[in-house]
Design a protein around this motif. Structure first.
Motif, short mmCIF file in Angstrom:
data_model
loop_
_atom_site.label_atom_id
_atom_site.label_comp_id
_atom_site.label_asym_id
_atom_site.label_seq_id
_atom_site.Cartn_x
_atom_site.Cartn_y
_atom_site.Cartn_z
N VAL A 39 1.00 -1.29 -0.08
CA VAL A 39 -0.03 -0.04 -0.15
C VAL A 39 0.70 1.09 0.03
O VAL A 39 0.15 2.24 0.01
CB VAL A 39 -0.92 0.03 1.18
N GLY A 40 2.23 1.22 0.06
CA GLY A 40 2.93 2.23 0.17
C GLY A 40 3.03 2.84 1.58
O GLY A 40 2.78 2.37 2.60
N THR A 41 3.24 4.18 1.57
CA THR A 41 3.19 5.13 2.94
C THR A 41 2.12 5.92 3.15
O THR A 41 1.80 6.41 2.31
CB THR A 41 4.61 6.02 2.80
N TYR A 42 1.74 5.93 4.28
CA TYR A 42 0.57 6.72 4.77
C TYR A 42 1.08 7.72 6.02
O TYR A 42 1.97 6.92 6.73
CB TYR A 42 -0.77 5.94 5.46
N ARG A 43 0.60 8.92 5.95
CA ARG A 43 1.37 9.94 6.91
C ARG A 43 0.23 10.30 7.81
O ARG A 43 -0.93 10.59 7.35
CB ARG A 43 1.92 11.13 6.18
N ALA A 44 0.65 10.81 8.84
CA ALA A 44 -0.19 11.48 10.12
C ALA A 44 0.91 12.81 10.62
O ALA A 44 1.64 12.63 11.45
CB ALA A 44 -0.84 10.61 11.15
N PRO A 45 0.80 13.87 9.68
CA PRO A 45 1.44 14.95 10.27
C PRO A 45 1.04 15.19 11.59
O PRO A 45 -0.07 15.17 12.12
CB PRO A 45 1.01 15.92 9.19
N ALA A 46 2.14 16.27 12.00
CA ALA A 46 1.78 16.67 13.54
C ALA A 46 0.76 17.81 13.48
O ALA A 46 0.81 18.72 12.85
CB ALA A 46 3.11 17.14 13.95
N ASP A 47 -0.34 17.64 14.26
CA ASP A 47 -1.45 18.53 14.53
C ASP A 47 -2.41 17.94 15.73
O ASP A 47 -3.17 17.06 15.53
CB ASP A 47 -2.32 18.65 13.05
N PRO A 48 -2.52 18.58 16.54
CA PRO A 48 -3.01 18.08 17.76
C PRO A 48 -4.60 18.31 17.90
O PRO A 48 -5.40 17.78 18.77
CB PRO A 48 -2.64 19.23 19.11
N ASN A 49 -5.00 18.85 16.76
CA ASN A 49 -6.50 19.01 16.68
C ASN A 49 -7.04 18.08 15.44
O ASN A 49 -8.16 17.93 15.26
CB ASN A 49 -6.85 20.39 16.10
N VAL A 50 -6.24 17.19 15.01
CA VAL A 50 -6.78 16.38 13.87
C VAL A 50 -6.66 14.82 14.11
O VAL A 50 -5.35 14.25 14.69
CB VAL A 50 -6.08 16.58 12.64
N ILE A 51 -7.57 14.04 14.28
CA ILE A 51 -7.35 12.66 14.61
C ILE A 51 -7.52 12.06 12.91
O ILE A 51 -8.38 12.02 12.14
CB ILE A 51 -8.53 11.95 15.25
N TRP A 52 -6.30 11.45 12.54
CA TRP A 52 -6.01 10.93 11.18
C TRP A 52 -6.47 9.49 11.45
O TRP A 52 -6.32 8.63 12.09
CB TRP A 52 -4.74 10.79 10.97
N ARG A 53 -7.25 9.11 10.45
CA ARG A 53 -7.86 7.81 10.29
C ARG A 53 -7.71 7.10 8.99
O ARG A 53 -7.55 7.79 7.80
CB ARG A 53 -9.65 7.84 10.55
#
Length: 140
Positions: free
Chosen positions: A111-125
């Motif tokens: 699937v390649g690479t998935y990222r979750a950038p730093a942001d204390p207001n976003v829940i990455w799903r």
């Protein structure tokens, strides 16, 4: 009524064994000194609240993943490095409160690479199909 009770009691006795058979234990390796995992968090809004509590500390990456029984394991991570994943099957979410723009990255062979950038207001799903393929992650 006794016929119904006779039917339901054996089903009730089987339920815990079936639930346990459908559960798994997600793992991240290594977990460094001071990092830890919280298990058996009820999914949905409860897991989101637990992610938010985890991310109150600056510099923390909080990773929540399903256990197969409607509950979540939440990892409290802060140390940079590449890690191996085991039993990452579904319901992956990240709340990344690291500093300096650090990312949490997941990857797998298909699937390649998935990222979750730093942001204390976003829940990455992340989609379950990708989560199932992830076998590595990096923090920072």
């Amino acid at each position: 009524m006794t016929l119904i009770t006779a039917f339901l009691l054996p089903l009730a006795a089987q339920a815990p064994a079936q639930a346990a058979a459908n559960a798994w234990t997600p793992g991240i390796s290594p977990l460094y000194s001071g990092e830890w995992v919280e298990r058996d968090i009820q999914g949905g809004d409860n897991a989101d609240e637990a992610l938010k509590l985890c991310a109150l500390a600056s510099g923390i990456a909080c990773v929540s993943v399903g256990q197969g029984d409607g509950k979540q394991s939440i990892f409290h991570l802060y140390r940079c490095g590449t890690r191996s994943l085991s039993n990452f099957i579904d319901a992956l979410s990240v709340l990344n409160n690291q500093t300096g723009g650090a990312e949490v990255r997941f990857w797998g062979p298909n699937v390649g690479t998935y990222r979750a950038p730093a942001d204390p207001n976003v829940i990455w799903r992340f989609p379950n199909a990708a989560t199932y393929d992830f076998n590595n992650m990096s923090v920072c």
